[in-house]
Design a protein around this motif. Structure first.
Motif: not given
Length: 356
Positions: A11-17
């Motif tokens: 479960x690898x997601x590109x997201x805002x951090x």
């Protein structure tokens, strides 16, 4: 900022951090390139990191854009590779500069957030300054290059030695390049993947063998006369290990480097090879980041800058952050030939070519 966040297995997601802020003794590094290590594949899909969520990635380079308190502002605007291990500095190994043997270390990309992101905070001690003549992509390969040279140094390779490398992946090719640069008279490579062997030939290493198609021991002895002086097991398989033992001359040296893919059992004949030839076996782990006896990270940068170690041809895929997961799936499922797969934070990013 954007980051590839691992929330669980697969479960690898590109997201805002949140963009990190450098603390005292740290800098904010804009990540420019980060290689996908073979160890990242089980880390993402089967074994996991030490905590979730985590941003993976430990083979990286970047541009210093902000300095924390106590850091010379002259670092701003400089490019650097990054040693991803953070030692405790209290244990017996740390006291003698053997940081890779630290008993209580932290590690970017597995124990804490790594470099599949746009920014990261780095302690100044972990920065390896580099000249502008080296690209960020080259600097992202300093980590595996240091691992490769560390393995050769365990063997004490000498000028004129004949060397066998079992496993022709990215680090295997780097091993071959280092061995040639250090004066090996012959470098032989073995692998069961014909595409990797073809790539090795293209890099100027014509002596290659597929153990599934040829008797590697007979092949080695035919080329060398008595067996190689040094062999490096880089595939992490029991068969590969035994092939190294059989192919090494009397009183020769065998270095074990490959991460094991399963049990590493040895046949009776393989064990006899060690006894009768009086072979010296050495393990190798990570790299040396101490000036005593030598900082292998700085050594890799120096060799690259001097034109003695050209790693650019090893890059087979450049990915945008959004393509990292797809690139890992390609590597996991072996959907086509690849060598060094890399996240590049620039306009040079391209999509994964599964048939490349």
């Amino acid at each position: 900022m954007k980051g590839c966040v691992l929330h669980g297995l697969g479960d690898l997601r590109v997201e805002e951090v949140e963009t990190p802020t450098p603390k005292e003794g740290e800098v904010l590094l804009q990540i420019k390139a980060c290689g996908v290590c073979g160890s990242d594949i089980p880390r993402v899909f089967t074994k996991g990191t030490y905590r979730f969520p985590t941003i993976p990635g430990h083979e990286f380079s970047g541009l210093v854009v902000q300095a924390g308190e106590g850091v010379d502002p002259g670092w701003i605007g400089r490019r650097a590779a990054v040693f991803p291990l953070l030692p405790c500095r209290k244990c017996a190994s740390c006291e003698i500069g053997e940081f890779a043997q630290c008993e209580d270390y932290d590690y970017m990309g597995s124990r804490r957030d790594g470099a599949f992101a746009e920014f990261i905070c780095i302690p100044i001690w972990n920065l390896v300054a580099a000249p502008d003549m080296l690209s960020y992509e080259e600097l992202a390969m300093v980590e595996p290059a240091a691992v490769a040279v560390h393995a050769l140094r365990q063997a004490g390779i000498g000028i004129g030695d004949q060397v066998l490398i079992s496993g022709a992946g990215p680090i295997g090719i780097m091993l071959a390049l280092w061995a040639r640069a250090w004066g090996a008279s012959r470098v032989l490579l073995a692998d069961i993947d014909p595409a990797k062997l073809d790539f090795a030939v293209g890099q100027g290493f014509p002596d290659v063998c597929n153990p599934l198609q040829s008797d590697i021991q007979k092949w080695v002895y035919r080329l060398t006369g008595r067996g190689v002086d040094v062999s490096v097991e880089g595939a992490g398989s029991a068969v590969s290990w035994e092939n190294c033992l059989k192919s090494t001359r009397n009183l020769g040296k065998v270095v074990l480097m490959g991460n094991p893919t399963g049990g590493m059992s040895l046949t009776q004949d393989g064990y006899w090879e060690i006894l009768r030839k009086q072979l010296t076996l050495s393990g190798t782990w990570n790299s040396s980041y101490s000036d005593i006896p030598r900082n292998e990270w700085k050594l890799a940068v120096d060799y690259m800058a001097a034109g003695k170690l050209d790693l650019k041809p090893l890059i087979s895929h450049k990915l945008a952050l959004e393509g990292v997961y797809e690139g890992m799936v390609m590597m996991r499922d072996r959907q086509g030939f690849f060598n060094k797969v890399m996240y590049v934070n620039s306009n040079e990013s391209i999509k994964v070519e599964k048939d490349k």
